[in-house]
Design an enzyme around this catalytic site. Structure first.
Site, PDB file in Angstrom:
ATOM      1  NE  ARG A 250      84.217 -14.616  -5.605  1.00 18.07           N
ATOM      2  CZ  ARG A 250      83.901 -13.543  -6.327  1.00 18.07           C
ATOM      3  NH1 ARG A 250      84.249 -13.480  -7.587  1.00 18.07           N
ATOM      4  NH2 ARG A 250      83.236 -12.549  -5.791  1.00 18.07           N
ATOM      5  CG  HIS A 254      88.210 -11.432  -7.261  1.00 17.84           C
ATOM      6  ND1 HIS A 254      88.340 -12.391  -8.251  1.00 17.84           N
ATOM      7  CD2 HIS A 254      89.238 -10.568  -7.445  1.00 17.84           C
ATOM      8  CE1 HIS A 254      89.398 -12.109  -8.991  1.00 17.84           C
ATOM      9  NE2 HIS A 254      89.957 -11.015  -8.527  1.00 17.84           N
ATOM     10  CE1 TYR A 263      80.655 -10.484  -7.007  1.00 22.21           C
ATOM     11  CE2 TYR A 263      81.356  -8.317  -6.254  1.00 22.21           C
ATOM     12  CZ  TYR A 263      81.616  -9.656  -6.454  1.00 22.21           C
ATOM     13  OH  TYR A 263      82.840 -10.181  -6.098  1.00 22.21           O
TER      14      TYR A 263
END
Length: 353
Positions: A250, A254, A263
């Site tokens: 990714r 998100h 993160y």
């Protein structure tokens, strides 16, 4: 022909190996490209749309276009698509207007469609709950003696949900014509795959259901197409479901409410951005002599015009009546509803004045 990358758990690739896919001529290759450009343009314009405050929270799918276009082009018109929120715009490849999908993100009633109109189910936001729905529809098609296949899209996080197990197991036991398409971008919001499972690869889960599994490079649109076509042909021929794990990383947050810097591996993100799926495919097509500057510009301009028209159409739609908030909420509405709706209309009327 697909090549298998050594040491990567049989990760199928075509583009990086300068391979070709049987049955795809110049027109089909360009059709795939047009679909990828349309999806990319939708995603980039929707992010701008969000930043301007014209839609709410938005889940980007930048660098996922190869998975969506490659798999959707492997389907027949009668086949069914069950999208998650990450595939919110995939219905455009079936003729759903971009304005209707924009309405969905705006929370407008005009953003809903009858699934039977395009064989595209409603966009599923809860994680994995649509997998049993897809399995049930596929099983129903088999019971009716129809040849239609269903494909259901979900992320790596969905494989940790009970509904995924129930849907996959049902499809396997009933030999339903279903393609279980896992977009493994390696993050379930901020939870890495390593914190979800001890499996070496998500495709290994297929063995637990007694079904075939295919692992493919999710940034390689041709490898995705070929792998999905194989799964669709197996399903249509009575061979039951297949689990497809499309591996990616990714490269975007998100969603617009997420800050992944806390993160995610930022160096890996930059690496993935330099090798994103649309650019990879453009370089491949140019090497074949199928795509030139003029055609590329024309296709991208066409996609921008589609989005400009869609945004104008979406914003020309009148706001829905606020009474919809109260309708169909209860079979027997509380007596207070009438007074509360009148109060809401008074407040909104005052603001408008």
């Amino acid at each position: 022909m697909t090549q298998v990358a050594p040491g990567e758990h049989e990760l199928r690739r075509v583009i990086d190996e300068d391979g070709e896919v049987e049955g795809l001529g110049e027109q089909e290759l360009l059709d795939l490209y047009r679909s990828m450009v349309l999806l990319r343009t939708y995603d980039e314009r929707s992010l701008v749309y969000h930043r301007q405050g014209r839609i709410g929270t938005y889940a980007m799918f930048w660098n996922h276009e190869a998975m969506q276009a490659g798999s959707a082009h492997a389907l027949a018109d009668d086949d069914w698509i069950f999208p998650s929120y990450r595939e919110s715009a995939i219905g455009m490849l079936r003729g759903i207007p971009a304005s209707k999908i924009l309405h969905w993100w705006r929370g407008h009633p005009a953003g809903w469609w009858s699934p039977a109109d395009h064989n595209v189910a409603s966009i599923c936001v809860p994680i994995g709950t649509h997998v049993p729905h897809a399995a049930g529809l596929a099983w129903g098609k088999k019971l009716k003696g129809e040849k239609a296949v269903a494909i259901v899209y979900f992320g790596d996080g969905a494989t940790s949900e009970g509904s995924f197990h129930e849907g996959a197991n049902l499809a396997a036991v009933m030999q339903a014509p279903l393609v279980l398409f896992c977009n493994n971008n390696q993050w379930a919001i901020s939870t890495p795959v390593s914190a979800q499972t001890r499996a070496e690869a998500l495709v290994d889960k297929a063995a637990g259901y007694g079904i075939p599994g295919i692992r493919v490079d999710g940034g390689d649109v041709l490898a995705v197409f070929e792998a999905t076509r194989e799964a669709v042909e197996r399903a249509r021929g009575g061979g039951g479901p297949t689990f497809v794990e499309a591996l990616s990383y990714r490269a975007a947050p998100h969603g617009t409410a997420d800050d992944p810097r806390a993160y995610i591996d930022l160096e890996r993100v930059e690496q993935e951005k330099r090798n994103e799926c649309l650019g990879r495919y453009e370089r491949y097509l140019r090497k074949l002599g199928v795509l030139g500057d003029e055609l590329e510009a024309s296709i991208k301009t066409e996609a921008l015009e589609v989005m400009r028209a869609a945004i104008a159409e979406a914003e020309a739609e009148p706001d829905p009546d606020v009474g919809l908030v109260f309708e169909h909420a209860y079979a027997n509405p509380p007596a207070s509803f009438a007074a509360e709706l009148a109060e809401l209309r008074r407040i909104l009327g005052g603001e408008a004045g």
